[in-house]
Design a protein around this motif. Structure first.
Motif, PDB file in Angstrom:
ATOM      1  N   THR A   1       0.829  -1.204   0.000  1.00  0.00           N
ATOM      2  CA  THR A   1       0.000   0.000   0.000  1.00  0.00           C
ATOM      3  C   THR A   1       0.864   1.254   0.000  1.00  0.00           C
ATOM      4  O   THR A   1       0.569   2.220  -0.713  1.00  0.00           O
ATOM      5  CB  THR A   1      -0.931  -0.007   1.221  1.00  0.00           C
TER       6      THR A   1
ATOM      7  N   SER B   1       2.240   1.711  -3.542  1.00  0.00           N
ATOM      8  CA  SER B   1       1.176   2.202  -4.427  1.00  0.00           C
ATOM      9  C   SER B   1       0.918   3.683  -4.199  1.00  0.00           C
ATOM     10  O   SER B   1       0.847   4.478  -5.144  1.00  0.00           O
ATOM     11  CB  SER B   1      -0.120   1.423  -4.194  1.00  0.00           C
ATOM     12  N   ASN B   2       0.763   4.072  -2.948  1.00  0.00           N
ATOM     13  CA  ASN B   2       0.452   5.473  -2.643  1.00  0.00           C
ATOM     14  C   ASN B   2       1.569   6.404  -3.109  1.00  0.00           C
ATOM     15  O   ASN B   2       1.303   7.519  -3.590  1.00  0.00           O
ATOM     16  CB  ASN B   2       0.213   5.637  -1.142  1.00  0.00           C
ATOM     17  N   TRP B   3       2.813   5.950  -2.970  1.00  0.00           N
ATOM     18  CA  TRP B   3       3.948   6.774  -3.415  1.00  0.00           C
ATOM     19  C   TRP B   3       3.876   7.010  -4.916  1.00  0.00           C
ATOM     20  O   TRP B   3       4.039   8.137  -5.399  1.00  0.00           O
ATOM     21  CB  TRP B   3       5.260   6.090  -3.034  1.00  0.00           C
TER      22      TRP B   3
ATOM     23  N   PHE C   1       1.142   6.663  -6.892  1.00  0.00           N
ATOM     24  CA  PHE C   1      -0.055   7.425  -7.235  1.00  0.00           C
ATOM     25  C   PHE C   1       0.198   8.917  -7.113  1.00  0.00           C
ATOM     26  O   PHE C   1      -0.284   9.718  -7.928  1.00  0.00           O
ATOM     27  CB  PHE C   1      -1.223   7.033  -6.308  1.00  0.00           C
ATOM     28  N   SER C   2       0.956   9.311  -6.087  1.00  0.00           N
ATOM     29  CA  SER C   2       1.196  10.738  -5.855  1.00  0.00           C
ATOM     30  C   SER C   2       2.097  11.350  -6.917  1.00  0.00           C
ATOM     31  O   SER C   2       2.204  12.585  -6.998  1.00  0.00           O
ATOM     32  CB  SER C   2       1.817  10.946  -4.468  1.00  0.00           C
TER      33      SER C   2
ATOM     34  N   ASN D   1      -6.647   9.294 -10.326  1.00  0.00           N
ATOM     35  CA  ASN D   1      -6.655   7.956  -9.746  1.00  0.00           C
ATOM     36  C   ASN D   1      -7.861   7.789  -8.824  1.00  0.00           C
ATOM     37  O   ASN D   1      -8.625   8.723  -8.599  1.00  0.00           O
ATOM     38  CB  ASN D   1      -5.343   7.663  -9.010  1.00  0.00           C
TER      39      ASN D   1
ATOM     40  N   LEU E   1      -8.091   7.173  -5.599  1.00  0.00           N
ATOM     41  CA  LEU E   1      -7.978   7.464  -4.176  1.00  0.00           C
ATOM     42  C   LEU E   1      -8.869   8.636  -3.768  1.00  0.00           C
ATOM     43  O   LEU E   1      -9.036   9.605  -4.514  1.00  0.00           O
ATOM     44  CB  LEU E   1      -6.526   7.780  -3.822  1.00  0.00           C
TER      45      LEU E   1
ATOM     46  N   MET F   1      -6.838   1.445   1.091  1.00  0.00           N
ATOM     47  CA  MET F   1      -7.028   2.587   0.212  1.00  0.00           C
ATOM     48  C   MET F   1      -8.527   2.874   0.122  1.00  0.00           C
ATOM     49  O   MET F   1      -9.314   1.986  -0.226  1.00  0.00           O
ATOM     50  CB  MET F   1      -6.468   2.307  -1.185  1.00  0.00           C
TER      51      MET F   1
ATOM     52  N   SER G   1     -11.352   4.402  -1.883  1.00  0.00           N
ATOM     53  CA  SER G   1     -11.441   4.624  -3.323  1.00  0.00           C
ATOM     54  C   SER G   1     -12.840   5.057  -3.733  1.00  0.00           C
ATOM     55  O   SER G   1     -13.831   4.726  -3.084  1.00  0.00           O
ATOM     56  CB  SER G   1     -11.094   3.329  -4.078  1.00  0.00           C
TER      57      SER G   1
ATOM     58  N   GLU H   1      -3.956  -1.418  -7.494  1.00  0.00           N
ATOM     59  CA  GLU H   1      -2.597  -1.102  -7.065  1.00  0.00           C
ATOM     60  C   GLU H   1      -1.812  -0.615  -8.264  1.00  0.00           C
ATOM     61  O   GLU H   1      -2.208  -0.826  -9.413  1.00  0.00           O
ATOM     62  CB  GLU H   1      -1.920  -2.340  -6.467  1.00  0.00           C
TER      63      GLU H   1
END
Length: 296
Positions: free
Chosen positions: A62, A65-67, A69-70, A76, A78, A97, A99, A224
């Protein structure tokens, strides 16, 4: 396939589905706007969920993924905390997450920057991957001159995904959407491969999933993204070491340690054996190493 253990009960959320790794929940109040995607610590191989789980794996996936996505310039799935938005339960906050609900496309958007895995097996048989002709004489692990887009059809639950041609993806989702999926996938992969290279990591291949926002119609990156479970990463120093070949050169930052141990200790009949503590520990370390290197 091994049966999954019961997912955790989460206050304010109703469990709706469990995959090999992720558990999905919807708001208990019946809202259709949100989805909670929880990455478990489960690890699977050869169509079996294995015991024991890898402690901390869900949080590592997670976080990675978050890194990514940013840093990806594309809408996206989120949802940020805000008044009126359901809260993420504290007990899964590091591996969940929140969503928005999307109309998901039935296409796995696979991008290959190297020839390996199922792509190499198909190339050996046909000289092509998903209908894309490649030069003769390529070996397992060879980098391609340019990444190729090789979509797959997301099969119904319980069935295997099917590699398809781009033309077949057009039949499934239409020409405009198929082109948008391809172009977005190639653009994200190319940018991510450059960032990974700066950190001494080779991004060999990955898969993306996209959906359509039913309110706006926009293309949205979902699921992801660029994790150890959805992508194949190699250590650049090892990959480019002269004279090194085979599995040592292509050791990936994922559950390959688990697959190799199973292949050597199980004939794939009956239930798989329990993973030794050493294999669990080494696998977790491999996941953590990738996160630390990519996000450093």
């Amino acid at each position: 396939m091994t049966q999954l253990s019961s997912p955790p009960q989460l206050a304010g959320w109703t469990h709706t589905y469990s995959g090999k790794v992720r558990d999905l929940y919807v708001p208990a109040d019946g809202s259709a706007d949100y989805l909670l995607v929880v990455a478990s610590n489960r690890v699977s191989a050869f169509d079996h969920v294995l015991e024991p789980p890898i402690p901390g794996k869900g949080a590592l996936l997670t976080a990675l993924s978050n890194w990514w996505f940013s840093r990806i310039e594309l809408p996206n799935h989120l949802v940020a905390p805000a008044p009126g938005v359901p809260e993420v339960p504290a007990e899964v906050a590091d591996r969940a997450m929140l969503s928005r609900r999307l109309e998901m496309y039935p296409i796995e958007c696979v991008v290959r920057g190297a020839l390996t895995g199922s792509g190499f097996a198909e190339y050996q048989r046909t000289g092509a991957v998903c209908g894309i002709e490649l030069p003769a004489g390529l070996s397992d692990g060879d980098l391609l001159d340019a990444p190729i887009y090789t979509p797959a059809y997301k099969a119904p639950l319980g069935e295997h995904d099917e590699n398809i041609t781009y033309e077949r993806s057009v039949e499934l989702v239409g020409a405009e959407t198929a082109a948008a999926l391809r172009d977005a996938s190639l653009a994200i992969f190319t940018a991510a491969r450059e960032q990974a290279a700066e950190r001494g990591v080779v991004l060999a291949d990955t898969k993306f999933e996209f959906g359509r926002d039913p309110r706006t119609g926009e293309l949205v990156l979902a699921d992801e993204v660029l994790t150890s479970d959805s992508s194949r990463y190699w250590d650049a120093d090892t990959y480019f070491t002269e004279g090194l070949s085979g599995s040592a050169r292509l050791a990936s930052f994922d559950k390959q340690i688990v697959r190799d141990w199973l292949a050597a200790n199980w004939d794939r009949t009956g239930e798989p054996p329990v993973l030794p503590h050493e294999i669990v520990t080494r696998t977790l370390a491999r996941y953590r190493e990738l996160l630390e290197r990519i996000t450093a």
